[in-house]
Design a protein around this motif. Structure first.
Motif, short mmCIF file in Angstrom:
data_model
loop_
_atom_site.label_atom_id
_atom_site.label_comp_id
_atom_site.label_asym_id
_atom_site.label_seq_id
_atom_site.Cartn_x
_atom_site.Cartn_y
_atom_site.Cartn_z
N ALA A 58 41.95 58.73 8.71
CA ALA A 58 40.81 59.15 9.54
C ALA A 58 40.93 58.59 10.95
CB ALA A 58 39.50 58.71 8.90
N ARG A 59 41.29 57.32 11.06
CA ARG A 59 41.47 56.71 12.38
C ARG A 59 42.64 57.38 13.13
NH1 ARG A 59 36.95 54.52 13.48
NH2 ARG A 59 36.29 52.85 12.12
N ALA A 60 43.72 57.64 12.42
CA ALA A 60 44.88 58.29 13.04
C ALA A 60 44.52 59.70 13.52
CB ALA A 60 46.06 58.33 12.07
N ASP A 61 43.73 60.41 12.72
CA ASP A 61 43.31 61.76 13.13
C ASP A 61 42.44 61.71 14.38
OD1 ASP A 61 44.69 62.79 10.96
OD2 ASP A 61 42.89 63.28 9.80
N ALA A 62 41.52 60.76 14.43
CA ALA A 62 40.66 60.61 15.62
C ALA A 62 41.52 60.28 16.84
CB ALA A 62 39.60 59.54 15.39
N ASP A 63 42.54 59.41 16.67
CA ASP A 63 43.44 59.08 17.76
C ASP A 63 44.26 60.29 18.19
OD1 ASP A 63 42.50 56.49 17.71
OD2 ASP A 63 44.24 55.68 16.62
N LEU A 64 44.69 61.09 17.22
CA LEU A 64 45.46 62.29 17.53
C LEU A 64 44.62 63.26 18.36
CD1 LEU A 64 47.88 64.24 17.20
CD2 LEU A 64 46.86 64.93 15.01
N ASP A 88 33.48 58.99 12.10
CA ASP A 88 32.40 58.73 11.14
C ASP A 88 32.95 58.54 9.73
OD1 ASP A 88 30.60 58.96 13.23
OD2 ASP A 88 29.88 60.97 12.64
N HIS A 89 33.96 59.34 9.36
CA HIS A 89 34.58 59.18 8.04
C HIS A 89 35.16 57.78 7.90
CE1 HIS A 89 35.46 63.79 7.77
NE2 HIS A 89 34.19 63.51 7.55
N GLU A 94 35.03 52.59 5.43
CA GLU A 94 35.11 51.13 5.60
C GLU A 94 33.88 50.45 5.01
OE1 GLU A 94 35.56 50.95 9.84
OE2 GLU A 94 37.73 50.84 9.73
N GLN A 95 32.71 51.02 5.22
CA GLN A 95 31.49 50.44 4.66
C GLN A 95 31.52 50.46 3.14
OE1 GLN A 95 28.49 52.82 6.62
NE2 GLN A 95 28.42 51.47 8.40
N GLU A 96 32.05 51.54 2.56
CA GLU A 96 32.15 51.62 1.10
C GLU A 96 33.15 50.59 0.56
OE1 GLU A 96 31.88 52.67 -2.92
OE2 GLU A 96 30.50 52.73 -1.24
#
Length: 170
Positions: A58-64, A88-89, A94-96
């Motif tokens: 998810a972080r990599a997709d947001a960075d992409l 948000d994902h 991370e919270q879960e």
């Protein structure tokens, strides 16, 4: 006319309705065992949390998406909602992970993704399609309490993949 043997009391009689209800209940119990087996909770001894790769993706997709928008700001209207969703994902996952671990410490952020020169909408579409498949494949193996979150991530990524369209054929 001979009255025949006395009938059992009404509570003890097996009517068609009662037989059907008993058959459905027995069949339901037989089906429930394999279904519920997939809902078992994972213990902390099972190794790393299976949601960590989803956070990383998810972080990599947001960075992409950020990189694609830097290269072509005209795509902001089309891709910015996806960037927000993938961020948000990552936060929700991370919270879960922290909730299950019994800590408030977030998962360490992955190393920044390497710059993808030439990345475009099709690259983003492929990335979220891959994320959808990864999350969908994980849904049946996570505890019930997590399946909704993981399924939501899969559905959202699949929807964005569809909205972004299929790449042109050469």
């Amino acid at each position: 006319m001979h009255p025949g043997p006395p009938l059992p009391p009404a509570a003890a009689r097996l009517t068609r309705r009662r037989a059907l209800a008993l058959g459905l209940a027995a069949g339901g119990l037989g089906l429930a065992a394999p279904v519920l087996a997939g809902c078992a909770t994972a213990s902390s001894d099972d190794g790393p949390d299976p949601l960590i790769p989803l956070v990383t993706r998810a972080r990599a997709d947001a960075d992409l998406v950020t990189a694609v928008l830097a290269a072509d700001p005209s795509l902001t209207g089309q891709l910015d909602p996806l960037r927000a969703a993938r961020s948000d994902h990552a936060t929700a996952l991370e919270q879960e992970i922290a909730r299950v671990a019994g800590t408030t410490t977030p998962v360490p952020a992955p190393a920044p993704a390497t710059s993808r020169s030439g990345a475009d909408v099709n690259t983003v579409r492929q990335a979220v399609a891959d994320a959808a498949r990864e999350a969908a494949g994980l849904v049946s193996s996570v505890p019930t309490a997590r399946a909704g979150l993981v399924g939501s991530v899969a559905a959202c990524c699949a929807a964005y993949s569809a909205v972004l369209g299929t790449p042109p054929t050469s």
